[in-house]
Design a protein around this motif. Structure first.
Motif, PDB file in Angstrom:
ATOM      1  N   TYR A   1      93.951  64.820 115.527  1.00 28.23           N
ATOM      2  CA  TYR A   1      93.106  64.596 114.351  1.00 28.23           C
ATOM      3  C   TYR A   1      91.972  65.613 114.358  1.00 28.23           C
ATOM      4  N   LEU A   2      91.330  65.792 113.188  1.00 23.65           N
ATOM      5  CA  LEU A   2      90.329  66.845 113.033  1.00 23.65           C
ATOM      6  C   LEU A   2      88.894  66.355 113.198  1.00 23.65           C
ATOM      7  N   ASP A   3      88.688  65.093 113.361  1.00 23.60           N
ATOM      8  CA  ASP A   3      87.329  64.592 113.588  1.00 23.60           C
ATOM      9  C   ASP A   3      86.732  65.257 114.821  1.00 23.60           C
ATOM     10  N   ASN A   4      85.485  65.711 114.712  1.00 16.50           N
ATOM     11  CA  ASN A   4      84.807  66.275 115.882  1.00 16.50           C
ATOM     12  C   ASN A   4      83.594  65.446 116.296  1.00 16.50           C
ATOM     13  N   TYR A   5      83.414  64.300 115.641  1.00 14.85           N
ATOM     14  CA  TYR A   5      82.337  63.400 116.039  1.00 14.85           C
ATOM     15  C   TYR A   5      82.674  61.975 115.611  1.00 14.85           C
ATOM     16  N   ILE A   6      82.020  61.011 116.259  1.00  7.03           N
ATOM     17  CA  ILE A   6      82.069  59.598 115.889  1.00  7.03           C
ATOM     18  C   ILE A   6      80.630  59.151 115.695  1.00  7.03           C
ATOM     19  N   ALA A   7      80.312  58.599 114.520  1.00  9.60           N
ATOM     20  CA  ALA A   7      78.960  58.118 114.237  1.00  9.60           C
ATOM     21  C   ALA A   7      79.038  56.684 113.724  1.00  9.60           C
ATOM     22  N   PHE A   8      78.224  55.818 114.287  1.00 11.22           N
ATOM     23  CA  PHE A   8      78.223  54.437 113.834  1.00 11.22           C
ATOM     24  C   PHE A   8      76.917  53.738 114.202  1.00 11.22           C
ATOM     25  N   SER A   9      76.596  52.699 113.443  1.00 13.51           N
ATOM     26  CA  SER A   9      75.485  51.806 113.787  1.00 13.51           C
ATOM     27  C   SER A   9      76.069  50.527 114.353  1.00 13.51           C
ATOM     28  N   GLN A  10      75.300  49.861 115.191  1.00 13.13           N
ATOM     29  CA  GLN A  10      75.827  48.692 115.898  1.00 13.13           C
ATOM     30  C   GLN A  10      74.778  47.600 116.032  1.00 13.13           C
ATOM     31  N   VAL A  11      75.198  46.372 115.815  1.00 12.23           N
ATOM     32  CA  VAL A  11      74.374  45.185 116.055  1.00 12.23           C
ATOM     33  C   VAL A  11      74.934  44.460 117.269  1.00 12.23           C
ATOM     34  N   SER A  12      74.073  44.143 118.230  1.00  9.86           N
ATOM     35  CA  SER A  12      74.503  43.461 119.454  1.00  9.86           C
ATOM     36  C   SER A  12      73.624  42.233 119.701  1.00  9.86           C
ATOM     37  N   TYR A  13      74.218  41.207 120.303  1.00  7.61           N
ATOM     38  CA  TYR A  13      73.469  39.997 120.638  1.00  7.61           C
ATOM     39  C   TYR A  13      74.168  39.292 121.797  1.00  7.61           C
ATOM     40  N   GLY A  14      73.377  38.593 122.604  1.00 10.17           N
ATOM     41  CA  GLY A  14      73.973  37.910 123.748  1.00 10.17           C
ATOM     42  C   GLY A  14      72.928  37.268 124.632  1.00 10.17           C
ATOM     43  N   VAL A  15      73.314  36.973 125.874  1.00 10.07           N
ATOM     44  CA  VAL A  15      72.442  36.283 126.820  1.00 10.07           C
ATOM     45  C   VAL A  15      71.852  37.269 127.824  1.00 10.07           C
ATOM     46  N   VAL A  16      70.711  36.902 128.358  1.00  6.04           N
ATOM     47  CA  VAL A  16      70.014  37.697 129.371  1.00  6.04           C
ATOM     48  C   VAL A  16      69.832  36.838 130.619  1.00  6.04           C
ATOM     49  N   ILE A  17      70.244  37.364 131.764  1.00  5.37           N
ATOM     50  CA  ILE A  17      70.054  36.684 133.052  1.00  5.37           C
ATOM     51  C   ILE A  17      68.887  37.363 133.762  1.00  5.37           C
ATOM     52  N   ARG A  18      67.874  36.600 134.140  1.00  4.27           N
ATOM     53  CA  ARG A  18      66.644  37.139 134.724  1.00  4.27           C
ATOM     54  C   ARG A  18      66.714  37.057 136.250  1.00  4.27           C
ATOM     55  N   LEU A  19      66.499  38.212 136.913  1.00  5.12           N
ATOM     56  CA  LEU A  19      66.576  38.297 138.369  1.00  5.12           C
ATOM     57  C   LEU A  19      65.317  38.941 138.937  1.00  5.12           C
ATOM     58  N   LEU A  20      65.108  38.792 140.244  1.00  3.32           N
ATOM     59  CA  LEU A  20      64.016  39.431 140.987  1.00  3.32           C
ATOM     60  C   LEU A  20      62.660  39.161 140.345  1.00  3.32           C
ATOM     61  N   LYS A  21      62.158  37.962 140.495  1.00  6.15           N
ATOM     62  CA  LYS A  21      60.869  37.583 139.933  1.00  6.15           C
ATOM     63  C   LYS A  21      59.733  38.375 140.565  1.00  6.15           C
ATOM     64  N   ASP A  22      58.706  38.664 139.769  1.00  7.72           N
ATOM     65  CA  ASP A  22      57.508  39.344 140.230  1.00  7.72           C
ATOM     66  C   ASP A  22      56.569  38.293 140.819  1.00  7.72           C
ATOM     67  N   LYS A  23      56.322  38.332 142.138  1.00 12.38           N
ATOM     68  CA  LYS A  23      55.574  37.282 142.840  1.00 12.38           C
ATOM     69  C   LYS A  23      54.066  37.345 142.603  1.00 12.38           C
ATOM     70  N   ARG A  24      53.611  38.299 141.807  1.00 12.50           N
ATOM     71  CA  ARG A  24      52.182  38.361 141.541  1.00 12.50           C
ATOM     72  C   ARG A  24      51.723  37.233 140.617  1.00 12.50           C
ATOM     73  N   PHE A  25      52.683  36.605 139.917  1.00  9.41           N
ATOM     74  CA  PHE A  25      52.325  35.545 138.996  1.00  9.41           C
ATOM     75  C   PHE A  25      52.904  34.223 139.477  1.00  9.41           C
ATOM     76  N   TYR A  26      52.352  33.129 139.022  1.00 13.13           N
ATOM     77  CA  TYR A  26      52.762  31.812 139.462  1.00 13.13           C
ATOM     78  C   TYR A  26      53.177  30.975 138.271  1.00 13.13           C
ATOM     79  N   TYR A  27      54.222  30.230 138.463  1.00  7.65           N
ATOM     80  CA  TYR A  27      54.762  29.393 137.402  1.00  7.65           C
ATOM     81  C   TYR A  27      53.904  28.146 137.224  1.00  7.65           C
TER      82      TYR A  27
END
Length: 231
Positions: free
Chosen positions: A203-229
């Motif tokens: 094929y003759l395409d020499n580039y791919i261009a697109f916009s994207q929407v993403s969503y999902g979950v975040v897992i939080r690791l390695l807490k910063d011990k300078r603060f207290y819960y």
């Protein structure tokens, strides 16, 4: 998409109470889904001849991604992203060269992120607004439902082409939010633009261009011990 935006906007309208303080953390692992819109012209003109473009004529694109982000300082983070996308439903008003085909894009990227400063109290204790950009490398694989070409070699043996893979490289840039639901996890939503350079004899395409929407979950690791819960 409107539902996701409306859901995310609630956290700007109703700030988090001060008593629900969360400890900042160093590493986030994000897992999510994505939907994309491809850009480009339907046809490509070369040497006064007109050919159908491949990627801009796909109407459906989506996939999943895994992202790891390490916080370097109060305003900056660095990370890596693995993306896997399926692009399908090729349609053209004048041609049927790639009808029934689908493309897969597997990409690796390094991302540099700028974000707001973490705050002990208030909405910025849980909410992070960011912008990020970085280089991308990957592989695009084009597959056909039925043989598209017949290739004759020097031994006069005939083989059929069912798929072809090409290397790609480029850049991506985007913006988004992360919201921490508790000290273990949260969710994210982002919008990004991608531009990859690619080349092929099929094929003759020499580039791919697109916009994207993403969503999902975040897992939080390695807490910063300078603060207290605080409960």
């Amino acid at each position: 998409m409107k539902t996701i935006l409306s859901f995310a906007s609630l956290f700007f309208i109703f700030p988090t109470p001060s008593f629900s303080q969360l400890i900042d953390n160093k590493v986030n692992i994000s897992i999510g889904l994505s939907s994309a819109d491809l850009y480009g012209k339907e046809v490509i003109v070369k040497d006064k001849f007109i050919y159908p473009a491949l990627f801009p004529n796909y109407t459906k694109a989506g996939g999943f991604s895994i992202k790891s982000i390490y916080k370097l300082g109060p305003l900056f983070s660095l990370g890596g992203i693995v993306d896997n996308r399926i692009i399908r439903n090729w349609q053209s008003s004048q041609y049927d060269d790639f009808r029934g085909s689908r493309s897969g894009i597997f990409a690796l990227s390094l991302t540099f992120r700028i974000h707001n400063r973490y705050n002990n109290l208030g909405v910025w204790n849980r909410l992070k607004v960011f912008g990020e950009a970085g280089p991308v490398i990957g592989i695009s694989r084009l597959k056909f439902e039925s043989p598209s070409l017949q290739i004759s070699n020097r031994s006069n043996l005939i083989s059929t082409l069912l798929s072809i893979s090409e290397r790609l490289f480029g850049i991506k840039a985007g913006t988004g939010i992360e919201y921490n639901l508790n000290k273990y996890c949260g969710f994210y939503f982002d919008f990004s633009f991608h531009y990859y350079e690619i080349g092929s004899e099929l094929y003759l395409d020499n580039y791919i261009a697109f916009s994207q929407v993403s969503y999902g979950v975040v897992i939080r690791l390695l807490k910063d011990k300078r603060f207290y819960y605080i409960k």
